[in-house]
Design a protein around this motif. Structure first.
Motif: not given
Length: 174
Positions: A98-118
């Motif tokens: 919400h603060s714009g400091l990280i992104t969050r996206q689904s992991v390709c091929g794993d509908k439960r996996g979530v990847q976060v990055a700066l």
């Protein structure tokens, strides 16, 4: 408190540092190290809030992600590395997103996996604040790590050498 009254600039006394401890040397050393790092953490909380506008726990997430490649980490890895429950981490990640400091996206091929990055904004903010944050850590360690704590660290890490405060290494890659 009496020790602080005698020498306000010196590290607080540790009753168990005087010997005769019931604890094995390694556990005693670990407890002294925890006390010193706890004091540093208290000092750092204020600076982190002022400079970055995030909580200390959110700061730990940012630091962990800063040590990673740009693609980031899975949330399960972040939870494991920080020793945090996944439910609490989800809330902190949402605040950082919400603060714009990280992104969050689904992991390709794993509908439960979530990847976060700066985000680039977070990387810039960390870079701008890193000098004052490092100075806070160095100053607090200098204040709270007295001879007993340094000896305890040497007991845990016998190859640790004593050097000037300016030689404090950065975080190790995870």
């Amino acid at each position: 408190m009496a020790d602080l009254d005698k020498d306000p600039a010196g590290p607080p006394g540790c009753p168990s540092a005087e010997g005769g401890s019931l604890l094995p040397a390694e556990l005693h050393a670990w407890m002294l190290l925890l006390a010193a790092t706890g004091a540093v953490e208290q000092r750092l909380r204020t600076v982190v809030k002022e400079r970055l506008g995030v909580s200390h726990d959110e700061f730990l997430i940012l630091c962990l992600l800063a040590a990673q490649p740009e693609q980031g980490l899975r949330m399960t890895q972040v939870a494991e590395l920080l020793g945090r429950p996944k439910t609490r981490l989800t809330y902190q990640i949402a605040c950082l997103q919400h603060s714009g400091l990280i992104t969050r996206q689904s992991v390709c091929g794993d509908k439960r996996g979530v990847q976060v990055a700066l985000t680039h904004q977070a990387r810039s903010l960390l870079q701008e604040a890193s000098g004052s944050l490092a100075e806070t850590v160095t100053d607090a360690l200098g204040r709270f790590m007295g001879p007993a704590q340094r000896e305890a660290v040497r007991g845990l890490l016998p190859d640790l050498v004593e050097g000037p405060a300016s030689e404090v290494p950065g975080p190790a890659p995870v």
